[in-house]
Design an enzyme around this catalytic site. Structure first.
Site, mmCIF file in Angstrom:
data_model
loop_
_atom_site.group_PDB
_atom_site.id
_atom_site.type_symbol
_atom_site.label_atom_id
_atom_site.label_comp_id
_atom_site.label_asym_id
_atom_site.label_seq_id
_atom_site.Cartn_x
_atom_site.Cartn_y
_atom_site.Cartn_z
ATOM 1 N N ASP A 140 70.071 31.963 -85.304
ATOM 2 C CA ASP A 140 68.720 31.439 -85.479
ATOM 3 C C ASP A 140 68.509 30.317 -84.480
ATOM 4 O O ASP A 140 69.452 29.600 -84.128
ATOM 5 C CB ASP A 140 68.525 30.909 -86.907
ATOM 6 C CG ASP A 140 68.451 32.018 -87.946
ATOM 7 O OD1 ASP A 140 68.096 33.153 -87.585
ATOM 8 O OD2 ASP A 140 68.735 31.742 -89.125
ATOM 9 N N ASP A 156 63.433 37.811 -87.491
ATOM 10 C CA ASP A 156 62.811 37.285 -88.711
ATOM 11 C C ASP A 156 61.289 37.299 -88.596
ATOM 12 O O ASP A 156 60.586 37.531 -89.586
ATOM 13 C CB ASP A 156 63.291 35.857 -88.993
ATOM 14 C CG ASP A 156 64.777 35.771 -89.258
ATOM 15 O OD1 ASP A 156 65.377 36.778 -89.687
ATOM 16 O OD2 ASP A 156 65.347 34.691 -89.032
#
Length: 181
Positions: A140, A156
């Site tokens: 991330d 995401d």
């Protein structure tokens, strides 16, 4: 000849899923789109691992958005942290259900948004599966600075926006059809 409402929307009983060359061409284009989306996700994660892991945080838009490396071994907001095998199995099963549903969606033009949403969800799920399988975590790197929100990645975004658009479609586009069933 009188047609019912489903036929007028392009749904002819027994013909929703005809395996015509045209339908396979559309599915092929969706596969190419999925692969392009997956490639974009993986390129951004490679960039994050190469640049942000060693170089630290980069502010893109002050007080709004920054790029900050995070190895997420859980799901959103860190739930199920350290449960990589569980998350991998869950994601693979969910992905299988999404792909199964993709082939059940009628090929009528009216349902193109649904099929595209499923393509984006598939690309997002595959992007995160690849990370979990290879690294044991998801990379991330996107962080909103103006709200308390988890760090996330391009995969995401695909999944989150797809779910949001799905809700809008159910509420405003396919509402009548759902009432009929």
């Amino acid at each position: 000849m009188k047609t019912n409402q489903k036929e007028s929307r392009g749904l002819q009983p027994g013909k929703e899923q005809a395996d015509t060359p045209h339908n396979w061409k559309i599915r092929g284009l969706h596969l190419v789109l999925c692969l392009i989306l997956l490639l974009l996700d993986q390129i951004t994660k490679i960039w994050a691992r190469g640049t942000l892991k060693t170089g630290g945080k980069i502010t893109a838009l002050p007080k709004l958005l920054s790029f900050e490396y995070l190895e997420n071994d859980g799901a959103v907001w860190g739930i199920f942290g350290g449960k990589t095998v569980f998350l991998l199995i869950f994601t693979v099963l969910t992905l299988a259900a999404v792909i199964w549903f993709y082939f059940k969606v009628p090929m009528a033009r009216r349902y193109l948004p649904v099929r595209l949403i499923l393509v984006f969800i598939t690309a997002g799920a595959l992007g995160n599966i690849i990370d979990r399988f290879i690294f044991g975590y998801v990379t991330d790197f996107l962080k909103f600075e103006f709200i308390q929100f988890p760090t996330f990645n391009v995969a995401d975004i695909y999944i989150t926006v797809s779910v949001f658009v799905s809700i809008l479609l159910v509420l405003f586009v396919y509402r009548e059809e759902l009432k009929e069933e």
